[in-house]
Scaffold this motif. Structure first.
Motif, PDB file in Angstrom:
ATOM      1  N   GLU A 160      11.641  29.782   9.878  1.00  0.00           N
ATOM      2  CA  GLU A 160      11.677  28.486  10.556  1.00  0.00           C
ATOM      3  C   GLU A 160      10.303  27.826  10.566  1.00  0.00           C
ATOM      4  O   GLU A 160      10.165  26.626  10.274  1.00  0.00           O
ATOM      5  CB  GLU A 160      12.187  28.667  11.985  1.00  0.00           C
ATOM      6  CG  GLU A 160      12.362  27.352  12.741  1.00  0.00           C
ATOM      7  CD  GLU A 160      12.955  27.554  14.128  1.00  0.00           C
ATOM      8  OE1 GLU A 160      12.945  26.583  14.911  1.00  0.00           O
ATOM      9  OE2 GLU A 160      13.427  28.665  14.428  1.00  0.00           O
TER      10      GLU A 160
ATOM     11  N   GLU B 145       8.075  21.073   5.284  1.00  0.00           N
ATOM     12  CA  GLU B 145       8.589  19.719   5.533  1.00  0.00           C
ATOM     13  C   GLU B 145       7.420  18.776   5.843  1.00  0.00           C
ATOM     14  O   GLU B 145       7.368  17.638   5.359  1.00  0.00           O
ATOM     15  CB  GLU B 145       9.573  19.742   6.705  1.00  0.00           C
ATOM     16  CG  GLU B 145      10.909  20.408   6.408  1.00  0.00           C
ATOM     17  CD  GLU B 145      11.897  19.464   5.740  1.00  0.00           C
ATOM     18  OE1 GLU B 145      11.473  18.403   5.234  1.00  0.00           O
ATOM     19  OE2 GLU B 145      13.091  19.795   5.733  1.00  0.00           O
TER      20      GLU B 145
ATOM     21  N   GLY C 212      13.094  24.856  -0.673  1.00  0.00           N
ATOM     22  CA  GLY C 212      14.390  25.341  -1.138  1.00  0.00           C
ATOM     23  C   GLY C 212      14.417  26.837  -1.339  1.00  0.00           C
ATOM     24  O   GLY C 212      15.390  27.518  -0.975  1.00  0.00           O
TER      25      GLY C 212
ATOM     26  N   GLU D  25      21.081  21.695  -1.291  1.00  0.00           N
ATOM     27  CA  GLU D  25      20.842  20.282  -0.996  1.00  0.00           C
ATOM     28  C   GLU D  25      19.404  19.885  -1.323  1.00  0.00           C
ATOM     29  O   GLU D  25      19.150  18.801  -1.863  1.00  0.00           O
ATOM     30  CB  GLU D  25      21.134  19.998   0.476  1.00  0.00           C
ATOM     31  CG  GLU D  25      22.617  20.041   0.826  1.00  0.00           C
ATOM     32  CD  GLU D  25      22.873  19.835   2.308  1.00  0.00           C
ATOM     33  OE1 GLU D  25      21.875  19.729   3.076  1.00  0.00           O
ATOM     34  OE2 GLU D  25      24.045  19.780   2.708  1.00  0.00           O
ATOM     35  N   VAL D  26      18.463  20.781  -1.007  1.00  0.00           N
ATOM     36  CA  VAL D  26      17.054  20.496  -1.305  1.00  0.00           C
ATOM     37  C   VAL D  26      16.830  20.403  -2.813  1.00  0.00           C
ATOM     38  O   VAL D  26      16.197  19.457  -3.307  1.00  0.00           O
ATOM     39  CB  VAL D  26      16.139  21.580  -0.690  1.00  0.00           C
ATOM     40  CG1 VAL D  26      14.704  21.429  -1.206  1.00  0.00           C
ATOM     41  CG2 VAL D  26      16.162  21.499   0.824  1.00  0.00           C
TER      42      VAL D  26
ATOM     43  N   LEU E 165      14.567  28.608   2.036  1.00  0.00           N
ATOM     44  CA  LEU E 165      15.928  28.559   2.567  1.00  0.00           C
ATOM     45  C   LEU E 165      16.850  29.502   1.807  1.00  0.00           C
ATOM     46  O   LEU E 165      17.687  30.199   2.395  1.00  0.00           O
ATOM     47  CB  LEU E 165      16.462  27.124   2.500  1.00  0.00           C
ATOM     48  CG  LEU E 165      15.738  26.100   3.375  1.00  0.00           C
ATOM     49  CD1 LEU E 165      16.195  24.684   3.042  1.00  0.00           C
ATOM     50  CD2 LEU E 165      15.960  26.400   4.856  1.00  0.00           C
TER      51      LEU E 165
ATOM     52  N   GLN F 120      20.239  30.671   3.590  1.00  0.00           N
ATOM     53  CA  GLN F 120      20.727  29.326   3.915  1.00  0.00           C
ATOM     54  C   GLN F 120      21.025  28.583   2.603  1.00  0.00           C
ATOM     55  O   GLN F 120      20.325  27.643   2.218  1.00  0.00           O
ATOM     56  CB  GLN F 120      19.689  28.587   4.756  1.00  0.00           C
ATOM     57  CG  GLN F 120      19.363  29.284   6.068  1.00  0.00           C
ATOM     58  CD  GLN F 120      18.315  28.547   6.869  1.00  0.00           C
ATOM     59  OE1 GLN F 120      18.496  27.396   7.269  1.00  0.00           O
ATOM     60  NE2 GLN F 120      17.190  29.221   7.115  1.00  0.00           N
TER      61      GLN F 120
ATOM     62  N   ALA G  72      21.971  24.640   2.491  1.00  0.00           N
ATOM     63  CA  ALA G  72      20.778  23.825   2.725  1.00  0.00           C
ATOM     64  C   ALA G  72      19.829  23.884   1.532  1.00  0.00           C
ATOM     65  O   ALA G  72      19.238  22.870   1.139  1.00  0.00           O
ATOM     66  CB  ALA G  72      20.064  24.294   3.990  1.00  0.00           C
TER      67      ALA G  72
END
Length: 216
Positions: free
Chosen positions: A35, A42, A65, A79-80, A68, A73, A76
């Protein structure tokens, strides 16, 4: 590294303000703080975007990415990688890496055919460019997916190519991984002697890596 981030913020060093959290984010993720690492990546991506540095931004997004992906994940992560590809497509090394990573992520979700096709696209995009580590990654994942689809001759061809590249660049960890998958393909084809040989080769390299503490 935390101090470098704070100093960059205080001194207004915008370039360093982007680079420091990028490196720190990757480090924190490797230490198990997914996290925290993702948050820093980010932040770095936004800083590169503000600077107009598309290469830095896309590189950070790829790192995010991977963080994750490694933490499970997968949706997610996909998506990245798709977002990075949407910005420029697989027209350079960064895009090809995004495509190969997307293929790996699809495979992790059990989307074998889509993953194999995506890895083939990544490999095709790399032809003539170099970047053998990414080509090896794409071909190896494609081979694994083709194996799971029961397309054994194609799987063997892809894996043999991945092994050739891994030997060429002396990536011992990749060699062990690919040899292990080649052993599984040989077993699926009823070639038990070849399967045993490949597995012994993989085990030898793995033991050597463990004794040396090396992954390359």
């Amino acid at each position: 590294m935390e101090e470098a981030v704070r100093l960059a913020e205080e001194l207004g060093d915008r370039s360093q303000y982007a680079r420091s959290p990028s490196y720190l984010g990757s480090t924190e993720a490797q230490r198990g703080d997914t996290e925290g690492g993702a948050s820093l990546l980010e932040k770095a991506s936004a800083a590169f975007h503000a600077l107009g540095d598309l290469v830095g931004e896309r590189t950070c997004r790829n790192r995010l990415g991977r963080v994750l992906q490694r933490s499970g994940q997968f949706v997610a992560a996909a998506e990245v990688f798709r977002a990075v590809l949407g910005e420029a497509g697989p027209t350079d090394m960064i895009g090809a890496y995004s495509l190969a990573s997307l293929g790996q992520t699809m495979a992790a979700m059990g989307e074998w055919q889509a993953a194999a096709d995506t890895c083939q696209q990544a490999y095709d995009a790399l032809l003539g460019w170099g970047y053998p580590r990414i080509a090896c990654m794409a071909r190896a994942e494609q081979g694994r997916c083709l194996h799971r689809l029961g397309r054994l001759p194609e799987a063997q061809d892809a894996l043999e190519e991945a092994l050739r590249i891994a030997v060429q660049i002396n990536d011992r960890a990749a060699q062990a991984s690919v040899l292990s998958e080649l052993a599984a393909v040989a077993e699926s084809r009823g070639e038990t002697a070849k399967a045993s040989q490949r597995q012994r080769q993989a085990a030898t390299i793995t033991a050597q890596l463990a004794s040396s503490g090396s992954s390359g």
